[in-house]
Design an enzyme around this catalytic site. Structure first.
Site, PDB file in Angstrom:
ATOM      1  N   HIS A  34       0.786  -1.204  -0.098  1.00 51.52           N
ATOM      2  CA  HIS A  34      -0.101   0.125  -0.060  1.00 51.52           C
ATOM      3  C   HIS A  34       0.802   1.222   0.173  1.00 51.52           C
ATOM      4  O   HIS A  34       0.384   2.314  -0.662  1.00 51.52           O
ATOM      5  CB  HIS A  34      -0.801   0.103   1.306  1.00 51.52           C
ATOM      6  N   ARG A  83      -9.673  -1.926 -14.449  1.00 52.88           N
ATOM      7  CA  ARG A  83      -9.804  -3.250 -13.536  1.00 52.88           C
ATOM      8  C   ARG A  83     -10.401  -3.107 -12.473  1.00 52.88           C
ATOM      9  O   ARG A  83     -10.281  -2.941 -11.407  1.00 52.88           O
ATOM     10  CB  ARG A  83      -8.253  -3.097 -13.022  1.00 52.88           C
ATOM     11  N   ARG A 121     -13.301  -4.477 -17.471  1.00 52.53           N
ATOM     12  CA  ARG A 121     -12.792  -6.025 -17.232  1.00 52.53           C
ATOM     13  C   ARG A 121     -13.381  -6.734 -16.080  1.00 52.53           C
ATOM     14  O   ARG A 121     -13.569  -5.928 -14.984  1.00 52.53           O
ATOM     15  CB  ARG A 121     -11.292  -5.945 -17.064  1.00 52.53           C
ATOM     16  N   GLU A 172      -3.960 -13.822 -22.169  1.00 49.10           N
ATOM     17  CA  GLU A 172      -2.630 -13.335 -21.335  1.00 49.10           C
ATOM     18  C   GLU A 172      -2.226 -14.639 -20.944  1.00 49.10           C
ATOM     19  O   GLU A 172      -1.370 -14.801 -20.098  1.00 49.10           O
ATOM     20  CB  GLU A 172      -3.134 -12.541 -20.233  1.00 49.10           C
ATOM     21  N   ASN A 218       1.274  -8.558 -19.187  1.00 50.53           N
ATOM     22  CA  ASN A 218       2.157  -8.827 -17.956  1.00 50.53           C
ATOM     23  C   ASN A 218       1.958 -10.246 -17.770  1.00 50.53           C
ATOM     24  O   ASN A 218       2.834 -10.897 -17.223  1.00 50.53           O
ATOM     25  CB  ASN A 218       1.024  -8.075 -16.961  1.00 50.53           C
ATOM     26  N   ASP A 219       0.864 -10.673 -17.763  1.00 49.50           N
ATOM     27  CA  ASP A 219       0.433 -12.075 -17.608  1.00 49.50           C
ATOM     28  C   ASP A 219       1.137 -13.117 -18.564  1.00 49.50           C
ATOM     29  O   ASP A 219       1.729 -14.036 -18.282  1.00 49.50           O
ATOM     30  CB  ASP A 219      -0.806 -12.639 -17.081  1.00 49.50           C
ATOM     31  N   ARG A 279       5.526 -12.805 -11.636  1.00 49.61           N
ATOM     32  CA  ARG A 279       5.843 -11.252 -11.956  1.00 49.61           C
ATOM     33  C   ARG A 279       6.114 -10.546 -10.761  1.00 49.61           C
ATOM     34  O   ARG A 279       6.472  -9.376 -10.791  1.00 49.61           O
ATOM     35  CB  ARG A 279       4.676 -10.834 -12.844  1.00 49.61           C
ATOM     36  N   CYS A 329      -2.908  -4.222 -23.789  1.00 53.37           N
ATOM     37  CA  CYS A 329      -3.398  -3.440 -22.383  1.00 53.37           C
ATOM     38  C   CYS A 329      -2.149  -3.579 -21.126  1.00 53.37           C
ATOM     39  O   CYS A 329      -2.643  -3.035 -20.367  1.00 53.37           O
ATOM     40  CB  CYS A 329      -4.708  -3.489 -21.890  1.00 53.37           C
TER      41      CYS A 329
HETATM   42  C1  PEP Z   1      -1.910  -8.257 -18.121  1.00 57.13           C
HETATM   43  O1  PEP Z   1      -1.583  -9.254 -17.519  1.00 57.13           O
HETATM   44  O2  PEP Z   1      -1.031  -7.684 -18.805  1.00 57.13           O
HETATM   45  C2  PEP Z   1      -2.938  -7.279 -17.598  1.00 57.13           C
HETATM   46  C3  PEP Z   1      -2.924  -6.095 -18.051  1.00 57.13           C
HETATM   47  O3  PEP Z   1      -3.830  -7.434 -16.388  1.00 57.13           O
HETATM   48  P1  PEP Z   1      -3.294  -7.319 -15.044  1.00 57.13           P
HETATM   49  O4  PEP Z   1      -1.744  -6.571 -15.139  1.00 57.13           O
HETATM   50  O5  PEP Z   1      -4.464  -6.661 -14.185  1.00 57.13           O
HETATM   51  O6  PEP Z   1      -2.993  -8.897 -14.571  1.00 57.13           O
HETATM   52 MG    MG Z   2      -3.324 -10.095 -16.303  1.00 50.93          MG
END
Ligand code: PEP
Ligand code: MG
Length: 586
Positions: free
Chosen positions: A188, A295, A331, A435, A458-459, A469, A506
């Site tokens: 946080h 999100r 989402r 993802e 990201n995922d 990650r 994204c």
């Molecule tokens: C991702 O996984 O790239 C994504 C945009 O979702 P999050 O980062 O919320 O997992």
């Molecule tokens: Mg993701």
């Protein structure tokens, strides 16, 4: 001169004097009580807790306009911990049963709870242990008769601490930056520092004990570096970098009013990612073409009760209204892994965590396992589609039966709304986040069955490279430009375009200006990112020539040699010709 490396959470460079903060829980006084003293000691603890409660309420009531949007929610979490029986109730019992003084009882109980959290695999829950410790530190300060403030909030300094609670951080309004021993990117404290727009470096381990008040410091929030007592040459270098950073920002501002079109005339849509409804105003002002990723799970976190359908509807409506006719992509909840629900894992009794939470029941898997929760969210999103242009995006899709179930539940939600007389857009576009590598490899299937795709890099990178990650020990292996990742991204874009479906990125890769030319060359025309990245990416787009880029990117994607690919990629960024037709071999 000493230099330390930690987890940078952005914000540029700060140069200033150190202000080292005390640790309240050091040297906890320990005293055995007489049985006759128990009641008075419990009352002393209750008074201290009331005083901290009043401080937190006062802080929440006096949040200035423009305070970070997360501030109120974070204060609420600390108030909740304070009220939790496993925290304050158990400390009272320790006084009565073990005859310890209030300080020792509070410290022992907080340590016990924090250790429970810290033993968990899940990075998000581990960080909640820090919240418990931070609240205990505040109670200790109250027991010691110390004021609630850790430092003079008007002092322009770089604050150095073992830990700073979000509540304390709020009192340090003129901080130039924060250098903190504990915490990671999901704490946080990190979230709040990021939204205060000052540089911060966390996870510095033992920096507090090595810095003195008034030492000169350089804090680089982007590189995650703290330099103590820099020599003149280093100081001069960082001053230049700081000025260059500020100048770059000013220059980028000039691009804000320009249309986002490549040099060879392709319009590109730049959208933003948001986590909370009140970020939509900033999103609208940033000039973004829409919200490419809302999100929604952040509406569900840090609270005991799930938000009702009406509460969700209000939150989504706030975003749709703020965006005034621009597209909003909502989402459905992506909980699990590093984003735990408080209602499933209460502050006092963390739920059991799977061995591999990122591979467990998260995102669409969670939603399909909780159909009533999912239906309420689908209805709320459908209802808001009657107010403005909205798309529904579903995370972590990988199986055909997940699409079947999603479409069946959507049909059910539509039926329920019709019966209740609520209007909605019957053609609300429904998309899948790509993802999971399996979904990327079969992207044409998901493109055929749904209305659009959005690539969550990201995922996708985490799963393709088997790198957690949120694990800093393997962070250096997390490589967005690994040839395998590039193939998955390019293949997904190709499949969507072939099926005539919109596709966006994204994940963080969309906001990385060093990836812009590559993504444009793959045929991407929709990018969604943190608002702070918009103008840098826009600058790359304005200089790009897709006709020149496409064949070179195709060759990079077809190769499997990471070293050659990296060299070719650098030439893409630097080598855009002034004349669109100039051929250059990669
Ligand atoms: C991702 O996984 O790239 C994504 C945009 O979702 P999050 O980062 O919320 O997992
Ligand atoms: Mg993701």
């Amino acid at each position: 001169m000493l230099s330390f490396q930690g987890t940078g959470i952005g914000g540029g460079i700060a140069i200033g004097r150190a202000r080292v903060l005390e640790v309240a829980s050091r040297d906890v006084p320990r005293r055995r009580l007489e049985a006759t003293e128990v009641v008075a000691e419990q009352a002393r603890l209750a008074q201290a807790i009331d005083r901290v409660k009043a401080e937190l309420t006062g802080l929440a009531a006096s949040l200035p306009e423009g305070a970070p949007t997360e501030a109120a929610a974070l204060l609420e979490v600390h108030a909740m911990i304070l009220d939790d029986l496993a925290f304050s109730g158990a400390a009272r019992e320790v006084i009565a049963e073990h005859l310890w003084n209030a300080e020792w009882a509070m410290s022992a109980q907080a340590g016990h709870l924090a250790a429970q959290f810290e033993a968990l695999d899940d990075a998000y829950l581990r960080e909640r242990g820090r919240d418990v410790q931070q609240v205990a530190d505040r109670v200790m300060r109250a027991l010691a008769g110390m004021g609630g403030r850790l430092a003079d909030g008007n002092e322009p300094a770089i604050f150095v601490a073992e830990d700073i609670s979000p509540a304390d951080m709020l009192t340090m309004r003129s901080a130039l930056g924060f250098a903190i021993d504990l915490g990671g990117a999901t704490s946080h404290t990190a979230i709040l520092a990021r939204s205060m727009n000052v540089p911060a470096v966390l996870g510095l381990e033992s920096v507090r004990s090595q810095v003195q008040d008034d030492d000169w410091l350089i804090l680089d929030g982007d590189a995650g570096v703290l330099i103590v007592a820099p020599d003149a040459a280093v100081l001069a270098d960082y001053r230049l970098r700081q000025v260059a950073g500020e100048r770059e920002l000013a220059q980028l501002q000039r691009l804000a009013g320009l249309a986002t079109v490549t040099r060879d005339g392709h319009p590109i849509s730049l959208q933003v990612n948001i986590e909370r409804p009140d970020e939509a105003l900033e999103a609208a002002e940033s000039g973004a073409a829409g919200v490419g990723l809302f999100r929604s799970e952040f509406l569900f976190m840090n609270r005991r009760e799930l938000p009702s359908e009406d509460e969700q509807f209000e939150a989504y409506r706030q975003v749709v209204r703020a965006m005034r006719g621009r597209l909003v992509t909502i989402r459905t909840i992506d909980v699990g892994a590093d984003k735990a629900l408080e209602s499933a894992a209460s502050v006092s009794f963390p739920a059991a965590v799977a061995t591999n939470p990122a591979l467990g029941r998260r995102a669409i898997r969670y939603s399909l396992a909780q159909p009533q929760v999912f239906l309420a969210q689908l209805r709320a999103i459908l209802r808001v589609s009657a107010i403005g242009p909205v798309r529904l995006l579903v995370p972590m899709i990988a199986h055909h039966h997940e699409v079947d179930s999603l479409l069946r539940l959507l049909a059910q939600a539509r039926g329920q709304l019709r019966a209740a007389g609520h209007p909605f857009d019957p053609a609300l576009p429904v998309g899948a986040m790509i993802e999971v590598p399996a979904a990327a490899l079969c992207a044409s299937y998901f493109a055929r069955r749904l209305d659009f795709l959005s690539i969550g890099t990201n995922d996708l990178i985490q799963y393709a490279l088997a790198i957690d990650r949120s694990d800093h020990e393997v962070a250096s292996l997390y490589d967005p430009f690994h040839p395998a990742v590039l193939r998955l991204v390019a293949g997904t874009i190709r499949a969507a375009r072939k099926a005539n479906r919109p596709v966006s990125v994204c994940g963080e890769m969309a906001g990385d200006w060093q990836a812009t030319a590559l993504l444009l060359g793959m045929g991407l025309t929709e990018f969604s990112m943190h608002p702070a990245s918009l103008l840098r990416v826009k600058r790359e787009i304005l200089q790009a020539d897709i006709g020149w880029l496409a064949p070179k990117v195709a060759r990079i994607v077809a190769g499997d040699d990471p070293v050659r690919a990296a060299a070719a990629r650098k030439r893409l960024v630097k080598g855009q010709p002034q004349v669109a037709s100039t051929p250059t071999a990669i």
